[in-house]
Design a protein around this motif. Structure first.
Motif, mmCIF file in Angstrom:
data_model
loop_
_atom_site.group_PDB
_atom_site.id
_atom_site.type_symbol
_atom_site.label_atom_id
_atom_site.label_comp_id
_atom_site.label_asym_id
_atom_site.label_seq_id
_atom_site.Cartn_x
_atom_site.Cartn_y
_atom_site.Cartn_z
ATOM 1 N N ASP A 58 -38.614 -30.175 4.928
ATOM 2 C CA ASP A 58 -38.203 -31.431 4.275
ATOM 3 C C ASP A 58 -36.719 -31.454 3.913
ATOM 4 O OD1 ASP A 58 -38.621 -33.988 3.272
ATOM 5 O OD2 ASP A 58 -39.104 -33.261 1.255
ATOM 6 N N VAL A 59 -35.860 -30.911 4.769
ATOM 7 C CA VAL A 59 -34.411 -30.990 4.545
ATOM 8 C C VAL A 59 -33.948 -32.388 4.928
ATOM 9 C CG1 VAL A 59 -32.164 -30.157 5.310
ATOM 10 C CG2 VAL A 59 -34.001 -28.541 4.880
ATOM 11 N N ARG A 60 -33.278 -33.077 3.985
ATOM 12 C CA ARG A 60 -32.930 -34.482 4.198
ATOM 13 C C ARG A 60 -31.420 -34.706 4.193
ATOM 14 N NH1 ARG A 60 -35.460 -37.720 -0.255
ATOM 15 N NH2 ARG A 60 -34.922 -39.472 1.099
ATOM 16 N N LEU A 61 -30.682 -33.793 4.764
ATOM 17 C CA LEU A 61 -29.230 -33.931 4.840
ATOM 18 C C LEU A 61 -28.851 -35.041 5.813
ATOM 19 C CD1 LEU A 61 -28.274 -30.150 5.000
ATOM 20 C CD2 LEU A 61 -27.829 -31.711 3.093
ATOM 21 N N ALA A 62 -27.719 -35.688 5.546
ATOM 22 C CA ALA A 62 -27.229 -36.767 6.414
ATOM 23 C C ALA A 62 -25.976 -36.303 7.147
ATOM 24 C CB ALA A 62 -26.912 -38.009 5.579
ATOM 25 N N LYS A 63 -25.968 -36.526 8.452
ATOM 26 C CA LYS A 63 -24.796 -36.269 9.311
ATOM 27 C C LYS A 63 -24.348 -34.813 9.324
ATOM 28 C CE LYS A 63 -22.968 -40.960 8.939
ATOM 29 N NZ LYS A 63 -21.787 -41.796 8.599
ATOM 30 N N THR A 64 -25.259 -33.907 9.040
ATOM 31 C CA THR A 64 -24.928 -32.483 9.105
ATOM 32 C C THR A 64 -26.213 -31.683 9.159
ATOM 33 O OG1 THR A 64 -23.584 -30.705 8.137
ATOM 34 C CG2 THR A 64 -24.866 -32.056 6.615
ATOM 35 N N SER A 65 -26.089 -30.422 9.525
ATOM 36 C CA SER A 65 -27.217 -29.498 9.508
ATOM 37 C C SER A 65 -27.021 -28.512 8.364
ATOM 38 C CB SER A 65 -27.294 -28.739 10.838
ATOM 39 O OG SER A 65 -26.139 -27.912 10.993
ATOM 40 N N VAL A 66 -28.071 -27.781 8.029
ATOM 41 C CA VAL A 66 -27.960 -26.769 6.973
ATOM 42 C C VAL A 66 -26.923 -25.727 7.369
ATOM 43 C CG1 VAL A 66 -29.184 -24.957 5.730
ATOM 44 C CG2 VAL A 66 -30.336 -27.097 6.206
ATOM 45 N N GLU A 67 -26.934 -25.330 8.643
ATOM 46 C CA GLU A 67 -25.991 -24.324 9.119
ATOM 47 C C GLU A 67 -24.548 -24.781 8.969
ATOM 48 O OE1 GLU A 67 -29.882 -23.562 11.110
ATOM 49 O OE2 GLU A 67 -28.653 -25.336 10.780
ATOM 50 N N ASP A 68 -24.259 -26.018 9.389
ATOM 51 C CA ASP A 68 -22.888 -26.526 9.308
ATOM 52 C C ASP A 68 -22.457 -26.738 7.861
ATOM 53 O OD1 ASP A 68 -22.587 -26.471 12.037
ATOM 54 O OD2 ASP A 68 -23.033 -28.598 12.341
ATOM 55 N N LEU A 69 -23.381 -27.159 7.016
ATOM 56 C CA LEU A 69 -23.045 -27.360 5.608
ATOM 57 C C LEU A 69 -22.725 -26.023 4.942
ATOM 58 C CD1 LEU A 69 -22.824 -29.684 3.530
ATOM 59 C CD2 LEU A 69 -25.097 -29.066 2.750
ATOM 60 N N ALA A 70 -23.496 -25.004 5.256
ATOM 61 C CA ALA A 70 -23.234 -23.670 4.708
ATOM 62 C C ALA A 70 -21.847 -23.181 5.115
ATOM 63 C CB ALA A 70 -24.307 -22.693 5.174
ATOM 64 N N LYS A 71 -21.460 -23.453 6.354
ATOM 65 C CA LYS A 71 -20.125 -23.061 6.831
ATOM 66 C C LYS A 71 -19.035 -23.787 6.055
ATOM 67 C CE LYS A 71 -21.649 -22.009 11.546
ATOM 68 N NZ LYS A 71 -21.640 -22.474 12.955
ATOM 69 N N LEU A 72 -19.268 -25.073 5.743
ATOM 70 C CA LEU A 72 -18.276 -25.833 4.973
ATOM 71 C C LEU A 72 -18.084 -25.224 3.586
ATOM 72 C CD1 LEU A 72 -19.159 -29.566 5.830
ATOM 73 C CD2 LEU A 72 -17.100 -28.315 6.485
ATOM 74 N N PHE A 73 -19.164 -24.861 2.919
ATOM 75 C CA PHE A 73 -19.053 -24.243 1.595
ATOM 76 C C PHE A 73 -18.288 -22.924 1.693
ATOM 77 C CE2 PHE A 73 -22.266 -27.227 0.161
ATOM 78 C CZ PHE A 73 -21.961 -27.391 -1.184
ATOM 79 N N PHE A 74 -18.571 -22.151 2.719
ATOM 80 C CA PHE A 74 -17.916 -20.865 2.917
ATOM 81 C C PHE A 74 -16.413 -21.048 3.163
ATOM 82 C CE2 PHE A 74 -16.561 -17.214 5.419
ATOM 83 C CZ PHE A 74 -17.175 -16.151 4.787
ATOM 84 N N ILE A 75 -16.058 -21.964 4.042
ATOM 85 C CA ILE A 75 -14.652 -22.161 4.436
ATOM 86 C C ILE A 75 -13.839 -22.838 3.334
ATOM 87 C CG2 ILE A 75 -13.145 -23.401 6.052
ATOM 88 C CD1 ILE A 75 -15.401 -23.008 8.160
ATOM 89 N N ILE A 76 -14.359 -23.933 2.787
ATOM 90 C CA ILE A 76 -13.614 -24.684 1.765
ATOM 91 C C ILE A 76 -13.536 -23.887 0.472
ATOM 92 C CG2 ILE A 76 -13.539 -26.820 0.408
ATOM 93 C CD1 ILE A 76 -14.955 -28.168 2.844
ATOM 94 N N GLY A 77 -14.584 -23.159 0.159
ATOM 95 C CA GLY A 77 -14.549 -22.284 -1.016
ATOM 96 C C GLY A 77 -13.432 -21.261 -0.888
ATOM 97 N N ALA A 78 -13.283 -20.682 0.295
ATOM 98 C CA ALA A 78 -12.235 -19.684 0.529
ATOM 99 C C ALA A 78 -10.841 -20.298 0.384
ATOM 100 C CB ALA A 78 -12.402 -19.073 1.915
ATOM 101 N N LYS A 79 -10.677 -21.535 0.812
ATOM 102 C CA LYS A 79 -9.368 -22.197 0.709
ATOM 103 C C LYS A 79 -8.928 -22.368 -0.738
ATOM 104 C CE LYS A 79 -9.537 -24.844 5.031
ATOM 105 N NZ LYS A 79 -9.602 -26.206 5.631
ATOM 106 N N GLU A 80 -9.889 -22.624 -1.628
ATOM 107 C CA GLU A 80 -9.550 -22.864 -3.034
ATOM 108 C C GLU A 80 -9.788 -21.647 -3.927
ATOM 109 O OE1 GLU A 80 -7.889 -25.187 -4.106
ATOM 110 O OE2 GLU A 80 -8.128 -26.855 -2.727
ATOM 111 N N GLY A 81 -10.279 -20.559 -3.337
ATOM 112 C CA GLY A 81 -10.542 -19.360 -4.145
ATOM 113 C C GLY A 81 -11.785 -19.451 -4.990
ATOM 114 N N VAL A 82 -12.698 -20.343 -4.609
ATOM 115 C CA VAL A 82 -13.979 -20.513 -5.314
ATOM 116 C C VAL A 82 -15.075 -19.826 -4.501
ATOM 117 C CG1 VAL A 82 -15.729 -22.216 -6.009
ATOM 118 C CG2 VAL A 82 -13.306 -22.677 -6.412
ATOM 119 N N ARG A 83 -16.012 -19.221 -5.182
ATOM 120 C CA ARG A 83 -17.122 -18.557 -4.499
ATOM 121 C C ARG A 83 -18.035 -19.605 -3.862
ATOM 122 N NH1 ARG A 83 -19.803 -14.966 -8.934
ATOM 123 N NH2 ARG A 83 -20.973 -14.081 -7.184
ATOM 124 N N GLY A 84 -17.800 -19.841 -2.586
ATOM 125 C CA GLY A 84 -18.520 -20.893 -1.881
ATOM 126 C C GLY A 84 -20.006 -20.657 -1.771
#
Length: 207
Positions: A58-84
């Motif tokens: 029942d994953v209801r994400l829009a315009k993305t997959s769980v895998e791609d969203l996880a990558k965004l948290f990992f990458i953007i978190g690293a850019k700002e120094g936040v634990r993604g």
């Protein structure tokens, strides 16, 4: 002979004491990292696999997959120094492991309830998953650090936060969320701790 025997006894006692001390050190629990700022320890694959285990149908994400969203948290978190990876755990708490069902809709790309106040108030809408993740990471940085942003500001409430007022996840309680029971940040860390037990998958070598 008696002197040699006494020396042997002393040696055995010292060795036994050192081994006991080592055992105590090994048994000491590892202190939990509660800081918001830092480096992700988990991989996007672990994060995505954990979601699929907790919410397989029942994953209801829009315009993305769980895998791609996880990558965004990992990458953007690293850019700002936040634990993604912990920010991803926050998104899981806020969205019910991406089942939603509350005021926020999947199409808002608002993974942390920015701007929601309950009673049907849906909060902010973001143009894309990337913008939604960026806003969440920036909002966390506003609370946890006095440093300037490294990415273009998209968080609409960044200026409303007292900079550096919540450097740990538990200290977000009654700041980010006003839940009546428990501790908002501690519950996020509990999700993260469970997620951290997800095995890493080893990529198969190409022949």
């Amino acid at each position: 002979m008696k002197k040699v025997f006494c020396l042997m006894i002393a040696f055995l006692l010292i060795t036994s004491s050192l081994l006991s001390t080592a055992s105590i050190v090994e048994a000491a629990p590892k202190k939990q990292n509660r800081a918001i700022m830092g480096v992700s320890a988990l991989t996007p694959q672990q994060m995505a696999d954990y979601v699929k285990k907790k919410n397989p149908r029942d994953v209801r994400l829009a315009k993305t997959s769980v895998e791609d969203l996880a990558k965004l948290f990992f990458i953007i978190g690293a850019k700002e120094g936040v634990r993604g990876d912990v920010a991803f755990a926050q998104a899981l708490k806020e969205t019910g492991y991406f089942r939603y069902g509350g005021d926020v809709l999947p199409k808002q790309h608002n993974y942390s309830g920015i701007g929601t106040t309950g009673n049907g108030v849906k909060g902010h809408f973001f143009r894309s998953p990337q913008q939604g993740v960026t806003a969440q990471i920036q909002h966390l940085k506003a609370y946890a650090s006095n440093d300037a942003l490294n990415t273009k500001q998209v968080d609409p409430r960044f200026h409303l936060v007292k900079r550096g007022s919540a450097k740990t996840w538990p200290s977000l309680h009654q700041k980010w969320a006003m839940q009546p029971k428990g501790n908002y940040g501690t519950e996020i860390l509990s999700i993260y701790q469970e997620m951290s037990k997800t095995p890493k998958r080893v990529a198969k070598a190409k022949r």
